[in-house]
Design an enzyme around this catalytic site. Structure first.
Site, short mmCIF file in Angstrom:
data_model
loop_
_atom_site.label_atom_id
_atom_site.label_comp_id
_atom_site.label_asym_id
_atom_site.label_seq_id
_atom_site.Cartn_x
_atom_site.Cartn_y
_atom_site.Cartn_z
N LYS A 11 0.84 -1.20 0.00
CA LYS A 11 0.00 0.00 0.00
C LYS A 11 0.88 1.26 0.00
O LYS A 11 2.10 1.17 0.22
CB LYS A 11 -0.92 -0.04 1.22
N TYR A 51 -12.24 -2.70 -3.04
CA TYR A 51 -12.77 -2.86 -1.68
C TYR A 51 -14.30 -2.81 -1.65
O TYR A 51 -14.89 -2.46 -0.62
CB TYR A 51 -12.20 -1.77 -0.77
N PHE A 59 -15.30 3.11 7.77
CA PHE A 59 -13.94 3.50 7.39
C PHE A 59 -13.70 3.45 5.88
O PHE A 59 -12.58 3.69 5.43
CB PHE A 59 -12.92 2.61 8.12
N ARG A 87 -1.44 -14.77 3.42
CA ARG A 87 -2.15 -14.14 4.54
C ARG A 87 -1.40 -14.33 5.84
O ARG A 87 -1.32 -13.41 6.66
CB ARG A 87 -3.56 -14.73 4.67
N THR A 93 -5.23 -8.44 10.16
CA THR A 93 -5.67 -7.15 9.60
C THR A 93 -5.24 -6.00 10.51
O THR A 93 -4.70 -5.00 10.04
CB THR A 93 -7.21 -7.15 9.44
N ARG A 104 3.03 -7.27 8.86
CA ARG A 104 2.35 -6.21 9.64
C ARG A 104 2.88 -6.17 11.08
O ARG A 104 3.00 -5.10 11.67
CB ARG A 104 0.84 -6.44 9.62
N ASN A 114 -1.76 -0.36 7.52
CA ASN A 114 -1.21 -1.71 7.72
C ASN A 114 -0.37 -2.22 6.55
O ASN A 114 -0.14 -3.42 6.41
CB ASN A 114 -2.31 -2.69 8.15
N HIS A 117 -1.60 -5.63 1.39
CA HIS A 117 -2.87 -6.32 1.12
C HIS A 117 -2.56 -7.72 0.61
O HIS A 117 -1.60 -7.91 -0.14
CB HIS A 117 -3.67 -5.58 0.05
N GLU A 128 -9.36 -10.41 -7.91
CA GLU A 128 -8.47 -9.25 -7.74
C GLU A 128 -7.37 -9.23 -8.80
O GLU A 128 -7.03 -8.16 -9.33
CB GLU A 128 -7.85 -9.29 -6.33
P1 DAT Z 1 -7.48 -7.43 5.17
O1 DAT Z 1 -6.71 -6.28 4.55
O2 DAT Z 1 -6.67 -8.09 6.25
O3 DAT Z 1 -8.00 -8.41 4.15
P2 DAT Z 1 -10.19 -6.41 5.38
O4 DAT Z 1 -10.41 -6.95 4.01
O5 DAT Z 1 -11.19 -6.77 6.43
O6 DAT Z 1 -8.74 -6.82 5.93
O7 DAT Z 1 -10.12 -4.82 5.33
C1 DAT Z 1 -9.42 -4.18 4.29
C2 DAT Z 1 -8.66 -3.03 4.85
O8 DAT Z 1 -9.53 -2.09 5.44
C3 DAT Z 1 -7.67 -3.40 5.96
O9 DAT Z 1 -6.44 -3.86 5.46
C4 DAT Z 1 -7.52 -2.10 6.68
C5 DAT Z 1 -8.91 -1.48 6.56
N1 DAT Z 1 -9.70 -1.76 7.75
C6 DAT Z 1 -10.25 -2.94 8.11
N2 DAT Z 1 -10.90 -2.85 9.27
C7 DAT Z 1 -10.75 -1.56 9.67
C8 DAT Z 1 -11.18 -0.82 10.81
N3 DAT Z 1 -11.92 -1.37 11.76
N4 DAT Z 1 -10.83 0.48 10.88
C9 DAT Z 1 -10.09 1.08 9.91
N5 DAT Z 1 -9.66 0.44 8.81
C10 DAT Z 1 -9.98 -0.87 8.70
MG MG Z 2 -9.46 -8.25 2.74
#
Ligand code: DAT
Ligand code: MG
Length: 151
Positions: A11, A51, A59, A87, A93, A104, A114, A117, A128
């Site tokens: 990112k 996303y 968020f 992963r 996450t 991370r 973080n 991805h 994706e």
């Molecule tokens: P991941 O990136 O581990 O697949 P995700 O798909 O649930 O996680 O979410 C995508 C991204 O969104 C994640 O890398 C960071 C952001 N995110 C997730 N949960 C969040 C939260 N509670 N507050 C702020 N950003 C968040």
């Molecule tokens: Mg995800």
């Protein structure tokens, strides 16, 4: 042998913090095969598609803004069970829950920064990869180390 592929992205914070080489190295040294890689800023609309499943989250707008704030290093890695392994290499996450030793867990502190991805399932990985790469950007080649990595 499985030819499973996953989409991994560094990112904008990871790129800005000079972590591209360090993150790449972890996938290389594990033995995974690099199939595609590019530095890009695909724009808001593309990132909203990436996303899309998080559209209703509070968020979401901030997440898209952050992802659109600088170049992203987009990659495709291939290998046995690479989606799940990728992963695990990324960590949780929320970096607060990520163990040291994970990407991370070693390089980040907050969920909104973080740094990387990784696709969460084979189906989403394929989706994706198709969103981020044209078919001709995916390289097809034999890895000369494969026979020393797989039995
Ligand atoms: P991941 O990136 O581990 O697949 P995700 O798909 O649930 O996680 O979410 C995508 C991204 O969104 C994640 O890398 C960071 C952001 N995110 C997730 N949960 C969040 C939260 N509670 N507050 C702020 N950003 C968040
Ligand atoms: Mg995800």
């Amino acid at each position: 042998m499985s030819t499973e592929r996953t989409f991994i992205a560094i990112k904008p914070d990871g790129v800005q913090r000079g972590l591209v080489g360090k993150i790449l190295k972890r996938f290389e040294q594990r033995g995974f095969k690099l199939v595609a890689m590019k530095l890009c800023m695909p724009g808001k609309e593309h990132l909203e598609k990436h996303y899309a499943d998080l559209f209703s989250k509070p968020f979401f707008a901030g997440l898209v803004e952050y992802m659109n704030s600088g170049p992203i290093c987009a990659m495709v890695w291939e290998g046995l069970n690479v989606v799940k392994m990728g992963r695990m290499m990324l960590g949780e996450t929320n970096p607060q829950a990520s163990l040291p030793g994970s990407i991370r867990g070693d390089y980040s502190i907050q969920v909104g920064r973080n740094i990387c991805h990784g696709s969460d399932a084979v189906e989403s990985a394929n989706h994706e990869i198709a969103l981020w790469f044209k078919p001709e950007e995916l390289m097809s080649y034999d890895s000369c180390t494969a026979k020393w990595i797989y039995e």
